[in-house]
Design a protein around this motif. Structure first.
Motif, PDB file in Angstrom:
ATOM      1  N   ARG A 206       0.831  -1.199   0.000  1.00  0.00           N
ATOM      2  CA  ARG A 206       0.000   0.000   0.000  1.00  0.00           C
ATOM      3  C   ARG A 206       0.867   1.252   0.000  1.00  0.00           C
TER       4      ARG A 206
ATOM      5  N   THR B 225       2.496   1.687  -3.503  1.00  0.00           N
ATOM      6  CA  THR B 225       1.472   2.151  -4.445  1.00  0.00           C
ATOM      7  C   THR B 225       1.142   3.618  -4.197  1.00  0.00           C
ATOM      8  N   ASN B 226       1.059   4.014  -2.926  1.00  0.00           N
ATOM      9  CA  ASN B 226       0.782   5.413  -2.601  1.00  0.00           C
ATOM     10  C   ASN B 226       1.879   6.342  -3.113  1.00  0.00           C
TER      11      ASN B 226
ATOM     12  N   ILE C 242       3.909   1.312 -12.035  1.00  0.00           N
ATOM     13  CA  ILE C 242       2.776   0.695 -11.344  1.00  0.00           C
ATOM     14  C   ILE C 242       2.433  -0.652 -11.975  1.00  0.00           C
TER      15      ILE C 242
ATOM     16  N   ASP D 238       4.959  -3.251 -10.938  1.00  0.00           N
ATOM     17  CA  ASP D 238       4.724  -3.653  -9.548  1.00  0.00           C
ATOM     18  C   ASP D 238       3.548  -4.624  -9.449  1.00  0.00           C
ATOM     19  N   ARG D 239       2.484  -4.347 -10.179  1.00  0.00           N
ATOM     20  CA  ARG D 239       1.325  -5.236 -10.168  1.00  0.00           C
ATOM     21  C   ARG D 239       1.650  -6.571 -10.842  1.00  0.00           C
TER      22      ARG D 239
END
Length: 202
Positions: A11, A14-15, A73, A76-77
């Motif tokens: 989290r 991602t933030n 992003i 990362d996913r």
């Protein structure tokens, strides 16, 4: 506890990426969007040469930074879904990635910083100032440098990122179709068993 820590780290990383996107959007809105709105409405650039340079540079900088952040992003996913047993990005690595994103974006936007200028153009209803990019070999549409730069910009900020993201999300979709969310695939279970065996052999 371990799952809670992993979720919190995910989290936080991602933030970091989302905050970076917000910063890029804010810079675009304030330094490029507002002045260009005035220019489109009035066909006149009343803000001077420095603001012209800042506006053009910010446009290319923030577009590049936003696209590169979306790619980060996606990566990362991809790791989280396709290779869940692989080490995830830490906050330190995420910050280093974002620094790289802004440096690469600034390098790509450098020509607009070097060659942006204003000039006065005479119209029927009076003289108006125009903000544009004047390359060493001229300006649009006769400049070959402008044509080549736009091709490179298109490839780096659209074609290549789009290809990477389409491929990554296709792989993620295939992985998720092969199992229910939250379950391990057969290959991943084999990896877990192998790690457990190695642990007990010690």
């Amino acid at each position: 506890m371990h799952l809670h820590t992993t979720h919190r780290r995910m989290r936080t990383v991602t933030n970091c990426f989302l905050v970076n996107l917000a910063i890029a959007d804010l810079l675009m809105a304030t330094l490029n969007g507002a002045p260009n709105f005035v220019f489109l409405v009035t066909a006149h650039w009343p803000f001077g040469a420095i603001t012209c340079t800042a506006s053009n540079f910010t446009a290319n900088l923030t577009v590049s930074a936003g696209v590169f952040t979306l790619v980060a992003i996606t990566v990362d996913r991809y790791v989280a879904i396709v290779k869940p047993l692989q080490h995830r990005l830490s906050r330190k690595v995420a910050r280093a990635a974002l620094l790289t994103v802004w440096c690469a974006s600034a390098l790509l936007a450098l020509p607009s910083l070097l060659y942006s200028d204003t000039y006065k153009k005479q119209y029927i209803n009076g003289e108006r100032e125009i903000c544009f990019i004047k390359w060493p070999d001229g300006s649009y549409p006769t400049s070959r440098a402008d044509y080549c730069y736009n091709l490179v910009f298109l490839a780096v900020t659209y074609v290549a990122p789009m290809s990477v993201m389409v491929w990554a999300y296709a792989r993620m979709g295939a992985t998720l179709r092969g199992r229910a969310i939250g379950e391990c695939t057969h290959h991943q279970m084999q990896v877990v068993r192998a790690k457990r065996k190695n642990h007990w052999k010690r």
